[in-house]
Design an enzyme around this catalytic site. Structure first.
Site, short mmCIF file in Angstrom:
data_model
loop_
_atom_site.label_atom_id
_atom_site.label_comp_id
_atom_site.label_asym_id
_atom_site.label_seq_id
_atom_site.Cartn_x
_atom_site.Cartn_y
_atom_site.Cartn_z
CG ASN A 25 -2.14 -0.90 0.99
OD1 ASN A 25 -3.05 -0.57 0.23
ND2 ASN A 25 -2.15 -2.06 1.63
CG MET A 102 0.69 -5.15 11.19
SD MET A 102 -0.92 -5.05 10.38
CE MET A 102 -1.59 -6.63 10.90
NE ARG A 103 3.73 -2.92 17.63
CZ ARG A 103 4.27 -3.58 18.63
NH1 ARG A 103 3.66 -3.61 19.81
NH2 ARG A 103 5.38 -4.23 18.49
CG ASN A 119 -6.12 1.35 9.77
OD1 ASN A 119 -4.99 1.05 9.36
ND2 ASN A 119 -6.97 0.44 10.23
CG HIS A 121 -9.65 -3.55 8.82
ND1 HIS A 121 -8.74 -4.08 9.70
CD2 HIS A 121 -10.67 -4.45 8.74
CE1 HIS A 121 -9.17 -5.25 10.14
NE2 HIS A 121 -10.35 -5.49 9.58
C1 GRF Z 1 -3.19 -4.67 4.34
O1 GRF Z 1 -4.06 -5.69 3.96
C2 GRF Z 1 -3.83 -3.78 5.36
O2 GRF Z 1 -5.20 -3.61 5.16
C3 GRF Z 1 -3.58 -4.54 6.63
O3 GRF Z 1 -2.26 -5.01 6.48
C4 GRF Z 1 -2.00 -5.23 5.10
C5 GRF Z 1 -0.73 -4.52 4.76
O4 GRF Z 1 -0.26 -4.87 3.50
N1 GRF Z 1 -3.82 -3.73 7.80
P1 GRF Z 1 0.96 -4.10 2.84
O5 GRF Z 1 2.10 -4.06 3.85
O6 GRF Z 1 0.51 -2.73 2.45
O7 GRF Z 1 1.34 -4.93 1.64
#
Ligand code: GRF
Length: 199
Positions: A25, A102-103, A119, A121
């Site tokens: 992302n 992831m926090r 965020n 999700h």
């Molecule tokens: C994504 O699916 C996001 O929604 C979730 O963690 C993943 C992260 O993927 N919270 P990346 O690191 O952007 O490839």
């Protein structure tokens, strides 16, 4: 030239990305930023709690300012967030985008970026909050899941929803095929929302 809080030169809105993982992302947001597709928004830095992550490697490759340290190395979540706030202040950040961070966000960052932090999700919230949302969807046997972009509050994926995209779940889906389809939807939706917030 004098600039207002959260506003860079010539009306540019500096954006910080927070990421813990692969950074796909983050990569998409950078590509959109480079092409001027985020309106006034520009991705200017990365914050990560995982110094060995793909996201940190990408920031290094791109020569982007990056704060990368574990919560443990920082001395706990509050100390990590204080360091992050100081870093973000130097960059005069207008928006914070959590893209696979992831926090849970604590009061220090929430106070500094109230209504300026979003965020992404991998589910149609309020369904399947928390970890492993694609696996939760497969296990529940739903025929549709999706992607949500929402404001961040103190809860676990509970902030006000800004936008959602549905994603079909097919009978022969594996975790890997479903996750790939969800990722692809994220890569479209997140830059769209950032662009609209920076218009
Ligand atoms: C994504 O699916 C996001 O929604 C979730 O963690 C993943 C992260 O993927 N919270 P990346 O690191 O952007 O490839």
């Amino acid at each position: 030239m004098e600039t207002r809080k959260g506003q860079g030169k010539e009306g540019v809105l500096p954006i910080a990305v927070f990421a813990s993982g692969t950074g796909s992302n983050f990569r998409q947001l950078l590509a959109h930023s480079d092409q001027g597709l985020l309106e006034r928004g520009r991705i200017v830095c990365l914050v990560s709690d995982q110094p060995g992550s793909g996201a940190v490697a990408l920031a290094a490759e791109r020569g982007l300012p990056c704060l990368a340290l574990t919560h443990k190395a920082a001395g706990g979540r509050q100390a990590f967030e204080q360091a992050a706030c100081a870093f973000l202040q130097v960059q005069n950040i207008a928006w914070v985008v959590l893209a696979g961070y992831m926090r849970l966000v604590g009061p220090t960052l929430l106070a500094a970026f109230s209504r300026r932090m979003i965020n992404v999700h991998p589910s149609l919230l309020p369904q399947f909050p928390g970890l492993d949302a694609p696996l939760q969807a497969l296990t529940a046997g739903v025929v549709q899941t999706g992607v949500t972009v929402h404001y961040v509050d103190a809860g676990l994926d509970t902030g006000e929803i800004i936008a959602q995209t549905p994603v079909a779940v097919y009978p022969d889906d594996t975790l890997s095929t479903l996750t790939a389809r969800i990722h692809s939807a994220e890569h479209t939706l997140l830059p769209q929302v950032v662009r609209s917030l920076c218009t």
